[in-house]
Write an enzyme that holds these catalytic residues in place. Structure first.
Site, mmCIF file in Angstrom:
data_model
loop_
_atom_site.group_PDB
_atom_site.id
_atom_site.type_symbol
_atom_site.label_atom_id
_atom_site.label_comp_id
_atom_site.label_asym_id
_atom_site.label_seq_id
_atom_site.Cartn_x
_atom_site.Cartn_y
_atom_site.Cartn_z
ATOM 1 N N GLY A 155 0.859 -1.175 0.000
ATOM 2 C CA GLY A 155 0.000 0.000 0.000
ATOM 3 C C GLY A 155 0.897 1.226 0.000
ATOM 4 O O GLY A 155 1.954 1.222 -0.622
ATOM 5 N N SER A 203 5.956 -5.430 -0.795
ATOM 6 C CA SER A 203 5.900 -4.047 -1.264
ATOM 7 C C SER A 203 6.205 -3.066 -0.120
ATOM 8 O O SER A 203 7.326 -3.027 0.357
ATOM 9 C CB SER A 203 4.529 -3.787 -1.902
ATOM 10 O OG SER A 203 4.499 -2.593 -2.617
ATOM 11 N N ALA A 204 5.222 -2.287 0.344
ATOM 12 C CA ALA A 204 5.458 -1.340 1.440
ATOM 13 C C ALA A 204 5.955 -2.059 2.696
ATOM 14 O O ALA A 204 6.770 -1.534 3.447
ATOM 15 C CB ALA A 204 4.195 -0.545 1.745
ATOM 16 N N HIS A 261 9.114 -3.428 -6.656
ATOM 17 C CA HIS A 261 8.523 -3.132 -7.976
ATOM 18 C C HIS A 261 9.561 -2.485 -8.898
ATOM 19 O O HIS A 261 9.219 -1.625 -9.714
ATOM 20 C CB HIS A 261 7.323 -2.184 -7.864
ATOM 21 C CG HIS A 261 6.241 -2.614 -6.931
ATOM 22 N ND1 HIS A 261 5.260 -3.521 -7.299
ATOM 23 C CD2 HIS A 261 5.962 -2.260 -5.656
ATOM 24 C CE1 HIS A 261 4.430 -3.692 -6.272
ATOM 25 N NE2 HIS A 261 4.838 -2.953 -5.270
ATOM 26 N N GLU A 310 9.305 -7.144 -9.847
ATOM 27 C CA GLU A 310 8.099 -7.885 -9.494
ATOM 28 C C GLU A 310 8.324 -9.360 -9.789
ATOM 29 O O GLU A 310 8.848 -9.725 -10.839
ATOM 30 C CB GLU A 310 6.901 -7.336 -10.261
ATOM 31 C CG GLU A 310 6.572 -5.910 -9.851
ATOM 32 C CD GLU A 310 5.189 -5.472 -10.302
ATOM 33 O OE1 GLU A 310 4.611 -6.128 -11.171
ATOM 34 O OE2 GLU A 310 4.709 -4.453 -9.764
#
Length: 245
Positions: A90, A123-124, A160, A196
């Site tokens: 997020g 991710s985050a 990413h 990714e």
């Protein structure tokens, strides 16, 4: 040696697959059979209820119960009792601010670095596992008290990670240029650009690149280097920094 166990995933969803589908076997191998329940931290998204439902559905399908920290009346106690922690993706600034607001930075560090419980990020959640969130791709939509993060590893990650498109007419900075700008500042740590489909498994003082896509490593003052899945990145764990003396 450190008892830390980390699975740092670049992305939650890979094109053509479902939520955490591309790494579910890695998750099962990482958590094993000892872990029965996972503590999920959904602070990176605004709709925490919906986020927790998605995560719970996925982890239950893999054989694990899931408790979401936002449903707990005492987040600190939830971390202290947790068997494993998963922080999802997020907005990284929103996530880090919430970790500070709920006094969880030191608690998570202790559970992972001293008690050795498994930590998984995507991710985050991978960004905040590193020294700082200086190399996130996200907009600073809120203002955390510091950009210093959990410091579970002594370097930064760019999830990413995107290679420059030679056919693109876009004139903005490439990801590589932005990381180079970061390294123009003094005393900046290595940055691992995770494409990714890639993830980093850390077990104690050993770090291994996993997944299908590879990574690009950026060291201050040096040319970036390309690395295939299976690469041993353990040398990145020995670099000293203020959070891991």
């Amino acid at each position: 040696g450190s008892p830390r166990r980390l699975l740092l995933v670049s992305n939650s969803t890979l094109h053509g697959g479902g939520y955490l589908g591309h790494c579910q076997q890695h998750i099962q191998s990482f958590l094993g059979r000892k872990v029965k329940r996972v503590l999920f931290i959904p602070y990176a998204l605004h709709d925490r209820d919906s986020y927790a439902r998605s995560a719970r559905e996925k982890f239950e399908s893999l054989g694990y119960g899931l408790d979401s920290i936002h449903e707990s009346c005492d987040p600190v106690e939830a971390v202290r009792k947790s068997e494993a922690i998963f922080i999802g993706g997020g907005n990284t600034f929103r996530l880090l601010k919430a970790l500070y607001d709920n006094s969880l930075i030191q608690e998570i560090r202790k559970r992972v670095l001293e008690d050795g419980i498994p930590y998984m990020g995507s991710s985050a959640g991978t960004n905040v596992a590193t020294i700082s969130i200086n190399t996130t791709n996200d907009m600073p939509i809120v203002y955390p008290p510091s950009l210093q993060a959990l410091g579970l590893v002594p370097f930064n990650i760019n999830p990413h990670y995107l290679d420059p498109d030679v056919k693109s007419t876009h004139m903005g900075e490439t990801r590589e240029e932005r990381i180079r700008q970061y390294h123009e500042e003094p005393n900046t740590p290595p940055v691992l650009g995770l494409r990714e489909g890639a993830m980093l498994l850390v077990e104690g003082d050993k770090a291994t690149l996993q997944g299908v896509t590879g990574a690009r490593l950026f060291l201050r003052g040096k040319k970036p280097t390309e690395h295939e899945p299976g690469t041993d990145f353990s040398f990145l764990l020995t670099d000293s920094n203020p959070l891991n003396p």
